[in-house]
Design a protein around this motif. Sequence first.
Motif, mmCIF file in Angstrom:
data_model
loop_
_atom_site.group_PDB
_atom_site.id
_atom_site.type_symbol
_atom_site.label_atom_id
_atom_site.label_comp_id
_atom_site.label_asym_id
_atom_site.label_seq_id
_atom_site.Cartn_x
_atom_site.Cartn_y
_atom_site.Cartn_z
ATOM 1 N N SER A 44 0.817 -1.218 0.000
ATOM 2 C CA SER A 44 0.000 0.000 0.000
ATOM 3 C C SER A 44 0.853 1.273 0.000
ATOM 4 O O SER A 44 0.436 2.290 -0.548
ATOM 5 N N ASP A 45 2.039 1.240 0.617
ATOM 6 C CA ASP A 45 2.864 2.450 0.644
ATOM 7 C C ASP A 45 3.394 2.800 -0.743
ATOM 8 O O ASP A 45 3.540 3.973 -1.081
ATOM 9 N N ARG A 47 1.725 2.097 -3.558
ATOM 10 C CA ARG A 47 0.548 2.629 -4.270
ATOM 11 C C ARG A 47 0.289 4.072 -3.861
ATOM 12 O O ARG A 47 -0.017 4.924 -4.703
ATOM 13 N N ALA A 48 0.428 4.372 -2.573
ATOM 14 C CA ALA A 48 0.224 5.740 -2.090
ATOM 15 C C ALA A 48 1.266 6.685 -2.683
ATOM 16 O O ALA A 48 0.954 7.839 -3.011
ATOM 17 N N GLU A 49 2.492 6.201 -2.844
ATOM 18 C CA GLU A 49 3.571 6.990 -3.446
ATOM 19 C C GLU A 49 3.215 7.385 -4.878
ATOM 20 O O GLU A 49 3.369 8.534 -5.279
ATOM 21 N N LEU A 51 0.200 7.546 -6.217
ATOM 22 C CA LEU A 51 -1.011 8.370 -6.271
ATOM 23 C C LEU A 51 -0.849 9.752 -5.641
ATOM 24 O O LEU A 51 -1.738 10.592 -5.780
ATOM 25 N N LYS A 52 0.269 10.009 -4.968
ATOM 26 C CA LYS A 52 0.420 11.243 -4.200
ATOM 27 C C LYS A 52 0.233 12.500 -5.050
ATOM 28 O O LYS A 52 -0.502 13.411 -4.669
ATOM 29 N N GLU A 55 -3.376 13.045 -5.991
ATOM 30 C CA GLU A 55 -4.219 13.466 -4.876
ATOM 31 C C GLU A 55 -3.979 14.928 -4.511
ATOM 32 O O GLU A 55 -4.911 15.639 -4.139
ATOM 33 N N LYS A 60 -7.196 12.584 -9.357
ATOM 34 C CA LYS A 60 -7.175 11.122 -9.272
ATOM 35 C C LYS A 60 -8.268 10.465 -10.112
ATOM 36 O O LYS A 60 -8.027 9.471 -10.783
ATOM 37 N N LYS A 82 6.012 8.451 -9.679
ATOM 38 C CA LYS A 82 5.486 9.633 -8.986
ATOM 39 C C LYS A 82 6.039 10.914 -9.602
ATOM 40 O O LYS A 82 5.292 11.867 -9.860
#
Length: 132
Positions: A44-45, A47-49, A51-52, A55, A60, A82
Amino acid sequence: MAISTKNIPHTGRRKEASARVIVKPGKGNITINDRTLDDYFPRSDHRAEVLKSLEVTSMKDLTDVVATVEGGGITAQAQAIKLGIARALSTMNADFKPNLKREGLLSRDPRSVERKKYGQPGARKRFQHSKR
């Protein structure tokens, strides 16, 4: 807010990883090397990277991302994607640039692995000294 409707290609790099990213108007689909985001990055980290930057700009659900990434490890690949997305978004709309810059998403991390030197086991490590 003038958003470009063209496909915006950009490049992101980190360590040995290099990502070619295309951001285009769409429904929020993210494809990496012909695989979905959840399939390519199970953690998940990571994926968050990725999408940052989407967002931060609230894009998004309004853009599709197609990325081709090679080299490096999983974390470096996520960071390269990213950077590519952030660069493409700042080209897509100039109003996004201050927010992306404030979050530090437009700057490339220049750190890479230091080369190994001869006569020692690594870049900095030395062989153990023998007193006698």
